[in-house]
Design a protein around this motif. Structure first.
Motif, PDB file in Angstrom:
ATOM      1  N   GLY A  61      51.883  72.887  23.865  1.00  0.00           N
ATOM      2  CA  GLY A  61      53.110  72.403  23.909  1.00  0.00           C
ATOM      3  C   GLY A  61      53.490  71.056  23.805  1.00  0.00           C
ATOM      4  N   ILE A  62      54.873  70.717  23.177  1.00  0.00           N
ATOM      5  CA  ILE A  62      55.104  69.044  22.973  1.00  0.00           C
ATOM      6  C   ILE A  62      56.313  68.946  23.890  1.00  0.00           C
ATOM      7  N   ARG A  63      56.179  67.994  24.862  1.00  0.00           N
ATOM      8  CA  ARG A  63      57.306  67.792  25.820  1.00  0.00           C
ATOM      9  C   ARG A  63      58.364  66.627  25.230  1.00  0.00           C
ATOM     10  N   ILE A  64      59.325  67.248  24.929  1.00  0.00           N
ATOM     11  CA  ILE A  64      60.650  66.216  24.389  1.00  0.00           C
ATOM     12  C   ILE A  64      61.476  65.662  25.617  1.00  0.00           C
ATOM     13  N   LEU A  65      61.612  64.437  25.691  1.00  0.00           N
ATOM     14  CA  LEU A  65      62.826  63.809  26.544  1.00  0.00           C
ATOM     15  C   LEU A  65      63.858  62.785  25.684  1.00  0.00           C
TER      16      LEU A  65
END
Ligand SMILES: Cc1cc2nc3c(=O)[nH]c(=O)nc-3n(C[C@H](O)[C@H](O)[C@H](O)COP(=O)(O)OP(=O)(O)OC[C@H]3O[C@@H](n4cnc5c(N)ncnc54)[C@H](O)[C@@H]3O)c2cc1C
Length: 391
Positions: free
Chosen positions: A171-175
């Motif tokens: 996963g790649i967490r985007i904020l």
């Protein structure tokens, strides 16, 4: 910083970032070893002979590094510069290659135009029926993909880069529109920068960040043939195949071959193969299509013994040029993928260019043809020409 993918591209980016002083980097590879994807399955071909100026520039820089690999990277590299010979069997491909030769020559590549009768001198055993013309560049050649990948990775590791093998990115967490963390099977890594160097799997990694990358896997086969007798590739005192490592490519059919130790390595595209699948099983039925072409161009193959075969995946982009650079819509998300079957040879320069873009340096070459937004901005899409010399 996180690099996803431990093929030649991820290793090159890791090395070139370290050279820029960026060593707070984790390279994540899901397989237990580096180079287990396309890098470990490719034909090792290295050439200047592209139609697109941007590709020729990547070749010029990459081949210069291959020539000095041990001095600069500290790892021995098996690299044979015995040339690439393209056989052109239609007026259309001859005309297209003539334009390519102009581009290459303008950039300083020493490439020569040959008549069919000149071919035997470079590639004994090759039949030239139907061939209109040929091109030859003596500084093209064959290099070892494993050596390049290990060389870059070892140098990066020595500089402080961490390599996490056997670890998949999940996963790649985007904020707030920017990368915040990468999730892996070994836990989360907080980071504001991710490099997608996942080759044929680049689209999947893009999807983890909500980015649609137009990069599709396409299966390609390689076959290995042993000489027909103990006298090798000589029959009745006459050579039936080249002794050098020259790469010969029959451009119309995409049949190609080169020496691989005492054997011959050959391959050919399958026009019936559909892009999009990840199957790398060998389709032996393909031989029905390859054999007539192969034995017409290199007749000795009719008597040679096929010992084994494997298949791997090209990473095709719509214009056969790579994406190297940021995806503007997601802060900190970079791509180096879509090389469309010639990424190994471009990995040195492409990794250097991306490291410069990430660190805000001037890459020293025109990078517009590699921008991701050429696929999303219709004005750019219309203006751009792609790479024609795809094999
Ligand atoms: C049959 C064949 C012949 C070829 N011949 C040539 C040639 O002669 N010359 C040339 O220049 N090029 C050639 N190519 C193309 C070349 O092999 C590729 O362009 C190049 O290897 C791409 O390198 P890469 O590092 O981007 O991709 P890869 O080597 O595929 O590396 C990507 C890595 O990402 C990893 N990965 C994927 N998903 C994840 C995840 N979720 N988490 C962690 N890791 C992940 C994979 O395991 C893989 O190791 C050939 C390719 C094939 C298939």
């Amino acid at each position: 910083m996180v690099i996803v993918g431990g093929g030649c591209m991820g290793a090159s980016v890791a090395y070139h970032l370290a050279r820029c002083g960026i060593t707070n980097v984790v390279l994540v590879e899901r397989e237990p070893a580096l180079g287990a994807g396309s890098t470990g399955r490719n034909a090792g071909g290295v050439r200047h002979q592209f139609s697109h100026e941007a590709n020729v520039r990547l070749s010029l820089e990459s081949i210069r590094l291959f020539e000095h690999f041990e001095e600069e990277i500290g790892y021995p590299l098996d690299f044979h510069q015995d040339g690439y010979l393209f056989l052109l069997s239609s007026p259309a491909s001859a005309a297209s290659f003539a334009r390519g030769v102009e581009v290459q020559t303008k950039l300083g590549v020493d490439v020569v135009w040959l008549e069919p009768d000149d071919v035997a001198e470079h590639a004994p055993g090759v039949a030239v029926d139907g061939v209109h013309a040929a091109t030859f560049c003596a500084r093209d050649g064959i290099a070892d993909p494993h050596g390049v990948t290990q060389g870059f990775a070892n140098a990066a590791r020595r500089a402080g880069v961490e390599l996490w093998l056997d670890t998949a990115v999940t996963g790649i967490r985007i904020l707030d529109g920017a990368v915040a963390a990468v999730e892996t099977t070994r836990g989360e890594i907080a980071t504001r920068t991710v490099v997608n160097a996942a080759g044929p799997w680049a689209k999947q990694i893009g999807a983890l960040a909500g980015v649609v990358l137009p990069i599709e896997p396409l299966r390609r086969h390689i076959f290995i043939a042993q000489p027909p007798s103990d006298s090798g590739w000589i029959r009745d005192g006459v050579r039936t195949a080249p002794t050098s490592h020259i790469m010969v490519i029959d451009f119309e059919t995409t049949f190609y071959f080169h020496r691989e130790g005492p054997n011959l390595l050959f391959g050919m595209g399958d026009p019936g193969e559909r892009a999009g699948g990840f199957d790398t099983d060998v389709d032996w039925d393909l031989l029905e299509h390859v054999e007539p072409v192969a034995t017409r161009r290199l007749p000795v193959l009719a008597d040679a013994q096929l010992t084994h075969a494997w298949a791997g995946l090209y990473e095709m982009s719509p214009d056969a040029l790579p994406i190297i650079g940021p995806v503007e819509a997601v802060g900190g998300f970079y791509v180096i993928a879509g090389f469309s079957g010639h990424g190994f040879m471009h990995s040195p320069a492409a990794g250097r260019v991306l490291a410069d873009l990430i660190t805000g340096r001037d890459p020293g070459m025109e990078t517009a043809p590699f921008r991701f937004d050429r696929f999303t901005d219709s004005r750019l899409r219309r203006a751009a020409a792609g790479e024609a010399n795809v094999v």
